[in-house]
Design a protein around this motif. Structure first.
Motif, PDB file in Angstrom:
ATOM      1  N   GLN A 237      23.147  23.949  16.277  1.00 12.68           N
ATOM      2  CA  GLN A 237      21.989  23.471  17.006  1.00 12.68           C
ATOM      3  C   GLN A 237      22.309  23.425  18.480  1.00 12.68           C
ATOM      4  O   GLN A 237      23.369  22.962  18.892  1.00 12.68           O
TER       5      GLN A 237
ATOM      6  N   ARG B 282      17.472  17.766  19.755  1.00 11.20           N
ATOM      7  CA  ARG B 282      16.055  17.412  19.628  1.00 11.20           C
ATOM      8  C   ARG B 282      15.348  18.240  18.572  1.00 11.20           C
ATOM      9  O   ARG B 282      14.166  18.058  18.332  1.00 11.20           O
ATOM     10  N   SER B 283      16.048  19.192  17.964  1.00 14.24           N
ATOM     11  CA  SER B 283      15.377  20.077  17.014  1.00 14.24           C
ATOM     12  C   SER B 283      15.004  19.319  15.750  1.00 14.24           C
ATOM     13  O   SER B 283      15.673  18.365  15.353  1.00 14.24           O
ATOM     14  N   LYS B 284      13.872  19.728  15.156  1.00 16.01           N
ATOM     15  CA  LYS B 284      13.411  19.084  13.934  1.00 16.01           C
ATOM     16  C   LYS B 284      13.177  20.153  12.884  1.00 16.01           C
ATOM     17  O   LYS B 284      12.679  21.238  13.202  1.00 16.01           O
TER      18      LYS B 284
END
Lengths: 166, 179, 343
Positions: free
Chosen positions: B3, B7-9
């Protein structure tokens, strides 16, 4: 005095615009002049002290129904160049039905006498409360029957729209 | 997969429950997010009054340098023109006459030196190629214009005036790779 | 005769206020958009960019006036005129504050206290569609026509739910259609929004749709329809369209404040009117109304810069399958509760 002048002005406008509806070649102008006609009729209602009727007339006829009419005319793009040729039979039938309507109007005007006409003493005919009272007491049956008519129209519209789903 | 940010979802296509189907909580959340931004620090710089600090290696409009005595450094060797990947530089060489020693440092000089600013890609290769320390890219911004022809800058624009020397000390720093 | 003079002045003042607020709404919209996106917004014309609306207006006036060749010339001009006219007409029935007093005579701050005030607003709103439709059709441009058709079908659809939620309001305020009466019945903090939260929500959504604001700005969606119904318009005719839209937003905010947030009423008004001269209280009440109005104008903008646009089928589904049944249910429940508890 002012109200008389206003009355004649409104009447002239409504008659002229109504004539324009019939004689205009372009459907868009017909619809627009019909809207003007509705507004002058609403003006007549206001002069009869029936503001409620006037505004309902504007909302329902000028605001909703005529918008739909205009909508249809605009979508169909009926310009005067591409006006559909009308068959002779159609013209004949139109003349016939129009003549019948004219006959009825002439007969009713002829049989009525305006000499002993008396304006109703109660002048608040157009107020919301009075209309509500009248509708739900004296004229309950016609009111409900007309609502049944609307329901049937609604159901048939839904049926038409859902036709392909069998 | 690595990643890049925290903040990635992960996207999940699960069935929404009825509160989510109302969309109102989500709309409310969105409104809260935007109203928070109302009080955040603004990212805008009021440009003509405030300018953004330039990096020392910023490559803007070119300058043709003079030496300490005010003589033009350029000897019209043409290395800059050769090195230019956009072929934006043209020049005419001329021989220095008697009495012009105070104008030109070398015996040969550029009678005409033009850079087409619309072709230039500001790579800085001319500066690297120059053996005479004559051309430098500065932190000045090329002015805009309505006419294409005005973007061919001649010596009148490029050579620094004697009384208004252009500071290129930042560029002169040695930023070559040291092994 | 004095009353006529007063009404004339009131009409003029309302006209100017509507235009002024619309002008500064454009400025506020850009500022709010900028602030919500961490920018500054227009700040070059005058201090804080306060003269920006004037600059915009001058720009609009000086632009070249273009009437497309194959358009219907008169209808093309008529469209924006009708839209502007209806937008300005609505403010006539709104009670702007407690009456002012001069020489012992009271002058109501309302141009026409007609007993069908709410219906009047609905009527003028529904007529306003003609401006868009005529303008869009007369442009002889498919994008304009699509925008006009979207606008009219959207307005007709959302008018129904809007009317239904207004009926619930009428039920709890003694059945009077007069706006001044509705406002007076919300004394103190007795605001309708506390009795009609669902109705308020429906009305708010419908107001967004009627004012063509995001998320319901499909009639002029820039990304799909260029500019929607005003694609072919330029110069001040475009200005009229854009301006009228902001006036519509102002009027919508005012109507929301009057119907659900007590209009010029605020807690402590009774105490103030007992202790202060009438005119001072009147001005305070106007201030109270405008505070609410400005909040709602800000809310309109806030929502615009938060929520993306609906798809057209979603818009229609929301109007007919969600809002209309909900508003009818709301009306039935309100009526039932009133009858059952004999309120």
């Amino acid at each position: 005095m002012e109200s008389t002048i206003l009355f004649y002005l409104l009447s002239a406008m409504s008659v002229i615009s109504a004539l324009f509806v019939v004689f205009s070649r372009s459907p868009i102008y017909s619809v627009l002049s019909l809207i003007v006609c509705f507004f002058t009729i609403a003006g007549h209602y206001i002069m009869l002290n029936a503001q409620f009727l006037a505004i309902i007339h504007i909302i329902v006829y000028a605001g909703a129904i005529m918008v739909l009419m205009l909508f249809t005319v605009m979508l169909l793009n009926l310009n005067q160049e591409v006006s559909v040729h009308k068959f002779n039979l159609t013209k004949l039938m139109a003349v016939f039905t129009g003549g019948l309507l004219f006959l009825v109007i002439v007969a009713s005007v002829k049989s009525s006498t305006l000499a002993n006409y008396q304006a109703p003493a109660y002048l608040n005919i157009g107020n919301a409360e009075d209309i509500g009272m009248k509708l739900f007491t004296d004229y309950l049956l016609p009111f409900e029957i007309s609502s049944v008519l609307f329901v049937s129209a609604m159901i048939s519209a839904v049926l038409l729209a859902k036709k392909e789903i069998k | 997969m690595n990643q890049l940010t925290n903040r990635s979802k992960v996207v999940v296509h699960k069935e929404m429950n009825w509160i989510e189907k109302l969309y109102l909580p989500a709309i409310f959340q969105g409104l809260i997010i935007t109203i928070k931004h109302l009080f955040k620090k603004k990212a805008t710089l009021r440009y003509p009054e405030v300018t953004r600090p330039f990096a020392p290696v910023y490559r803007g409009m070119h300058v043709l340098k003079r030496d300490e005595q005010g003589r033009e450094n350029c000897t019209a060797c043409g290395l800059c023109a050769v090195s230019c990947p956009a072929e934006a530089i043209t020049m005419d060489a001329a021989e220095r006459k008697k009495g012009e020693e105070m104008l030109y440092r070398e015996e040969k000089y550029a009678a005409k030196y033009e850079i087409n600013m619309l072709r230039c890609i500001y790579c800085g290769l001319c500066e690297e190629a120059c053996p005479k320390d004559a051309i430098y890219l500065t932190d000045r911004i090329v002015p805009s214009d309505y006419n294409r022809n005005n973007f061919v800058f001649g010596k009148d624009v490029l050579v620094e005036p004697i009384d208004q020397r252009i500071d290129i000390s930042k560029r002169k720093k040695d930023y070559s790779i040291v092994n | 005769m004095e009353i006529i003079l007063f009404k004339t002045i009131l009409v003029l003042v309302l006209f100017l206020i509507s235009l002024g607020i619309a002008a500064y709404s454009t400025y506020a919209e850009r500022k709010v958009a900028a602030f919500l996106q961490d920018r500054i917004g227009p700040d070059r014309a005058g201090p804080f960019g306060l003269l920006q609306p004037i600059a915009d207006g001058v720009k609009m006036f000086l632009k070249e006036e273009i009437i497309p060749n194959h358009s219907n010339r008169w209808l093309f001009i008529l469209g924006p005129c009708i839209f502007m006219l209806t937008a300005l007409m609505t403010s006539a029935v709104i009670p702007w504050g407690l009456p002012l007093e001069f020489d012992g005579t009271k002058y109501a701050l309302q141009v026409a206290d007609i007993n069908i005030g709410v219906l009047y607003i609905m009527g003028v709103l529904s007529v306003g569609v003609y401006g868009i439709m005529i303008g869009g059709w007369a442009s002889n441009n498919k994008y304009a026509l699509l925008g006009a058709i979207r606008a009219s079908s959207q307005m007709i659809s959302y008018e129904l739910a809007m009317g239904m939620s207004i009926i619930s309001i009428l039920l709890i305020s003694d059945g009077s259609l007069s706006l001044s009466h509705i406002v007076e019945s919300q004394k103190g903090m007795n605001w309708n929004v506390f009795y009609q939260p669902l109705g308020f929500l429906i009305f708010l959504i419908c107001a967004f749709a009627e004012a063509n604001r995001t998320p319901f700005d499909l009639p002029e969606s820039e990304s799909e329809l260029i500019g929607g119904y005003h694609t072919e318009y330029s110069s001040m005719k475009l200005g009229l369209f854009l301006f009228a839209e902001y006036i519509n937003m102002f009027i919508s905010s005012t109507v929301i404040s009057c119907l659900y947030f007590g209009g010029y009423q605020f807690p402590g008004l009774a105490y103030l009117s007992a202790h202060l001269p009438a005119n001072v209280v009147s001005i305070i009440s106007i201030g109270a109304l405008f505070t609410k109005v400005f909040f709602f104008i800000f809310f309109f903008m806030w929502v615009r810069w938060t929520i993306p646009r609906f798809r057209y089928d979603q818009l229609m589904r929301l109007g007919w399958q969600v809002l209309l049944p909900l508003s009818i249910a709301n009306m039935l429940i309100t009526g039932g509760v009133i009858t059952f508890f004999n309120l």
